[in-house]
Design a protein around this motif. Structure first.
Motif, PDB file in Angstrom:
ATOM      1  N   TYR A  14      -4.292  18.198-103.930  1.00  0.00           N
ATOM      2  CA  TYR A  14      -5.445  18.020-104.810  1.00  0.00           C
ATOM      3  C   TYR A  14      -6.637  18.820-104.283  1.00  0.00           C
ATOM      4  CZ  TYR A  14      -3.037  13.845-106.627  1.00  0.00           C
ATOM      5  OH  TYR A  14      -2.135  12.980-107.187  1.00  0.00           O
ATOM      6  N   VAL A  15      -7.386  19.405-105.183  1.00  0.00           N
ATOM      7  CA  VAL A  15      -8.673  20.021-104.862  1.00  0.00           C
ATOM      8  C   VAL A  15      -9.686  19.536-105.894  1.00  0.00           C
ATOM      9  CG1 VAL A  15     -10.017  22.167-104.872  1.00  0.00           C
ATOM     10  CG2 VAL A  15      -7.823  22.076-103.682  1.00  0.00           C
ATOM     11  N   SER A  16     -10.840  19.090-105.423  1.00  0.00           N
ATOM     12  CA  SER A  16     -11.914  18.715-106.340  1.00  0.00           C
ATOM     13  C   SER A  16     -13.119  19.601-106.081  1.00  0.00           C
ATOM     14  CB  SER A  16     -12.290  17.236-106.181  1.00  0.00           C
ATOM     15  OG  SER A  16     -12.876  16.975-104.918  1.00  0.00           O
ATOM     16  N   TYR A  17     -13.964  19.703-107.095  1.00  0.00           N
ATOM     17  CA  TYR A  17     -15.121  20.583-107.041  1.00  0.00           C
ATOM     18  C   TYR A  17     -16.393  19.787-107.289  1.00  0.00           C
ATOM     19  CZ  TYR A  17     -11.431  24.047-107.839  1.00  0.00           C
ATOM     20  OH  TYR A  17     -10.279  24.799-107.758  1.00  0.00           O
ATOM     21  N   THR A  18     -17.424  20.103-106.506  1.00  0.00           N
ATOM     22  CA  THR A  18     -18.739  19.494-106.682  1.00  0.00           C
ATOM     23  C   THR A  18     -19.778  20.594-106.835  1.00  0.00           C
ATOM     24  OG1 THR A  18     -18.097  17.595-105.322  1.00  0.00           O
ATOM     25  CG2 THR A  18     -20.449  17.948-105.635  1.00  0.00           C
ATOM     26  N   PHE A  19     -20.793  20.366-107.650  1.00  0.00           N
ATOM     27  CA  PHE A  19     -21.902  21.288-107.935  1.00  0.00           C
ATOM     28  C   PHE A  19     -21.525  22.394-108.906  1.00  0.00           C
ATOM     29  CE2 PHE A  19     -23.383  20.376-103.320  1.00  0.00           C
ATOM     30  CZ  PHE A  19     -23.858  19.142-103.696  1.00  0.00           C
TER      31      PHE A  19
END
Length: 341
Positions: free
Chosen positions: A123-128
């Motif tokens: 899993y990879v999540s992104y913020t901003f």
């Protein structure tokens, strides 16, 4: 490569908390309880991120996630020198030098994507913000499930359009930075449960609820509102495996502690425990991230070393007083059992 969110035995995700609180041990403990842990790659080099991935792989064979900070667009960078002048007396009190100029910083974005493409994580999540369609396609090609953090229906539409597999819907109750896609955007105040409904109205992607979920009742309400899972950050700050400092842990449950949203420390809107530094400088801070983050780093570092809660940043969500001590696996299990009634 990765099982979907529906495959989680316990639909609880340990939020990625950059700056130290998220550790490989915390990730592994939540995984061991049937949930899903995320490493925080923000503020780390690609090499340091790789070291943490290697460390967590030694602790768990279950899927794990990595969170990336997306390089932002323009902010009020021209106002940073003025804020530096405002902060000089504070720096003098701590005996530290503030940087005379702050270089552009992409947080190792390209190097991290290259590493995660060559050595994928589930899993990879992104913020901003969001990756480009091409960047998302590259990770999709190696089997990574990608999660976009959104704070509005408009951001949710953008995340789906670029190819996200799921969305982390972050309400205003969340501790730490609000994940708005533009530095200068003022975060919305729509409560999490209502925000989930607004996002659900524009997308059928699986939703992860984040913000103020400190007890079983709130977790149950978020799941009933359409979330496939919940993401908890502040709830784990006092866990045995947390990397939060002793001063931060104690401040969470100190009498009279309350949270406020401020740009004083980093130039991005973030929720933390109200203190004297925020009261003194919050109104002066420009909307300039990560420039303000780098500008205030010497002060924050000195204050953290001294355990001075009147000056150090103390990120916390609205449910901070409910944060409990003990092993993260036990905290996860207790919250999930409470959510089930």
């Amino acid at each position: 490569m990765a099982e979907g969110l529906a495959g989680l035995a316990v639909p609880v995700i340990a939020a990625p908390m950059a700056g130290g609180p998220s550790t490989p041990e915390l990730v592994a403990a939540v995984n061991g309880a049937g949930g899903l842990g995320f490493l925080a790659a923000g503020y780390k080099s690609a090499a340091a991120m790789a070291e943490q991935i290697a460390a967590v792989r030694k602790l768990t064979d279950r899927p794990v996630g990595v969170n990336l900070f997306v390089p932002g667009g323009p902010g009020e960078d021209a106002a940073v020198p003025g804020y530096r002048e405002v902060l000089l007396p504070e720096a003098g009190r701590w005996g530290v030098e503030l940087p005379a100029a702050v270089r552009p910083d992409r947080d190792g974005w390209e190097a991290k994507l290259a590493l995660l493409t060559a050595d994928p994580v589930p899993y990879v999540s992104y913020t901003f913000g969001l990756p480009t369609a091409a960047e998302a396609a590259a990770l999709r090609a190696v089997g990574t499930v990608q999660i976009g953090t959104v704070t509005s229906a408009a951001e949710a539409r953008a995340a789906e359009a670029v190819g996200m597999d799921a969305l982390c819907v972050q309400g205003p109750e969340a501790g730490g930075h609000r994940g708005t896609h533009q530095v200068a955007d003022e975060p919305g105040s729509t409560p999490l449960l209502q925000l989930l409904g607004e996002v659900r109205a524009v997308t059928r992607l699986p939703l992860i609820a984040a913000g103020g979920l400190g007890d079983g009742g709130r977790i149950a309400a978020a799941l009933a509102a359409g979330a496939a899972a919940v993401q908890l950050g502040t709830a784990y700050l006092r866990a045995d495996e947390s990397g939060a400092s002793a001063a931060h842990r104690a401040a969470l449950v100190a009498a009279g502690s309350a949270t406020v949203v401020t740009r004083a420390y980093t130039g991005r809107a973030a929720r933390g425990l109200r203190n004297a530094f925020i009261d003194r400088y919050g109104a002066s801070a420009p909307k300039a991230y990560p420039a303000v983050h780098h500008l205030t780093a010497p002060i924050r570092g000195a204050a953290a070393k001294a355990g001075d809660t009147g000056t150090m940043h103390l990120w916390a969500g609205t449910a901070h007083a409910q944060a409990r001590t003990g092993p993260a696996a036990e905290i996860t299990g207790e919250l999930w059992r409470a959510a089930q009634g």
